[in-house]
Motif scaffolding. Structure first.
Motif: not given
Length: 453
Positions: A355, A288, A351-352, A348, A291-292
């Motif tokens: 997680i 993630n 999402e981080g 992102a 991805a960011e």
């Protein structure tokens, strides 16, 4: 004399039954380790996980190829009629000149030329070329490759999770099969005792020392034990089939069964390892984050170069005049995309955070799982120890009751009660030891302490 003979015979039956229950744990573990290795090699579910891991490896190789030159062949052939035209007044420009020249030279060496109408679309025209392109700077390719590399770690952790779960299932199913065999052995011994009691009661009735009721009761008891024995054999066959299923063997494959020792395993079999579930979440967090960074990299320019080597001209003509080369450098820089990238970056980031919370929660859950598994194991050990003591008491009680019955000082129903109590306690001891082995496998799974060869 007959009573001593019967007593010794029953003791031998009891000792043979106990010898079938108590054996060498080391030999069993050696056989079980062999089966575990077979399961890790042959299990279909694990093979599927390995295929997915191999797929991730090829995805990384694919990402690396974006750094290499790319060569493409492209060609086109055009035939056209009509369309836009351009008029070229060649005749209007040259014919007066040619006429003057013919008059001066008194000849016809300069013929008249017609005007030309040329279409824009080419006809009978081909263009074939090899284009070689190479990225000089593209941050997105770099981050994509890093993501693919981290996804391999994620998939490897997924494989290890499946392997640990498979090891636990193989152990539990093997223990269940061994317990089912012990249950069959206990009931077979019980049936043998019931047959002996039936024979003895028939002798008493024939000698007018007991009434016919004791024979009927003995026959009913024998029928009930034989029914339980048949059910135990079916349960053992089902346990063997499931064990062979885990190993991807034919369901009727004979299982090598070593004698078991009912000595309790250690409370803490192996030092704890790091759970692969946490490694998966850590890899997911890294993916993630990458991805960011990938989304932020879209702000950066992309620089690449290319060279074309080709030929163009009338169809089927290839010579020095049709051949050409074209070299260039391209720059691609996104200037505006309606805040699309900012939205991707924000997604992102959230999402981080999610997680991270999931990782913290998973750590607490796994710690709770380990503590619960340890408590269950210790409780199972205590229950099994109590069951072993109960069997010893039931065995002594049955022997005393049997002696009294032989001497005519006890009713047969009381002897049956002692016999059923002994059988049930023996079965309960076998089940409690299965529970100890199962809890031990669960504790080993919770601590991720099994060492793969």
């Amino acid at each position: 004399m007959d009573q001593k003979y019967l007593y010794l015979k029953r003791m031998l039956v009891m000792l043979s039954m106990l010898a079938g229950i108590y054996g060498q744990a080391a030999a069993q573990e050696k056989v079980l380790d062999k089966y575990i290795q077979d399961g890790l090699s042959n299990n279909q579910g694990l093979r599927q996980q390995h295929f997915l891991l191999e797929k991730s490896l090829y995805a990384l190789k694919e990402a690396r190829t974006f750094f290499l030159p790319e060569v493409n062949l492209s060609s086109s052939y055009l035939v056209s009629r009509g369309g836009r035209k351009i008029s070229i007044p060649i005749g209007d420009l040259l014919n007066p000149v040619y006429s003057s020249l013919n008059e001066l030279t008194n000849s016809a060496g300069f013929p008249q030329v017609a005007n030309v109408n040329q279409t824009f679309n080419p006809s009978n025209y081909y263009d074939a070329k090899f284009r070689t392109s190479l990225p000089l700077y593209n941050a997105e390719i770099t981050y994509n490759m890093r993501i693919r590399r981290e996804q391999i770690h994620f998939q490897q952790a997924e494989v290890d999770v499946y392997k640990r779960e498979l090891v636990k299932e193989i152990k539990v199913s093997y223990y269940a099969y061994m317990q089912s065999r012990e249950a069959v052995a206990i009931l077979e011994s019980a049936v043998a005792l019931a047959k002996e009691n039936l024979r003895f009661n028939q002798v008493l009735v024939n000698n007018d020392k007991a009434i016919r009721t004791v024979v009927s009761r003995s026959e009913n008891e024998l029928i009930g034990l034989e029914a339980r024995l048949g059910d135990a054999r079916f349960q053992s066959a089902n346990a063997a089939a499931y064990f062979n299923f885990l190993l991807n063997n034919p369901l009727d494959t004979v299982i090598e069964a070593e004698k078991t020792s009912q000595e309790n395993p250690r409370n803490d079999p192996e030092p704890a390892g790091k759970r692969e579930e946490l490694l998966k979440l850590e890899s997911a967090a890294k993916v993630n984050l990458l991805a960011e960074q990938l989304a932020k990299a879209s702000f950066l320019p992309k620089l690449s170069t290319f060279i074309d080597l080709g030929s163009q001209g009338d169809f089927a003509k290839f010579n020095r005049n049709t051949r050409y080369y074209l070299f260039g450098i391209t720059l691609d820089w996104r200037v505006f995309a309606g805040n699309r990238v900012q939205y991707q970056i924000r997604q992102a980031e959230l999402e981080g955070k999610a997680i991270g919370q999931q990782l913290s929660q998973a750590e607490q859950q796994l710690n709770l799982h380990t503590l619960t598994a340890l408590n269950r194991f210790q409780s199972a050990v205590q229950v099994h120890q109590a069951a072993k003591n109960q069997v010893l008491l039931s065995q002594q009680f049955y022997q005393d009751q049997q002696k009294l019955y032989r001497e005519g000082q006890l009713l047969y129903i009381e002897l049956l009660d002692a016999q059923n109590r002994l059988i049930n306690d023996q079965l309960q001891q076998s089940i409690s030891f299965l529970n100890v082995q199962t809890r031990s496998a669960e504790l080993e799974r919770a601590k991720a302490s099994y060492v793969f060869l």
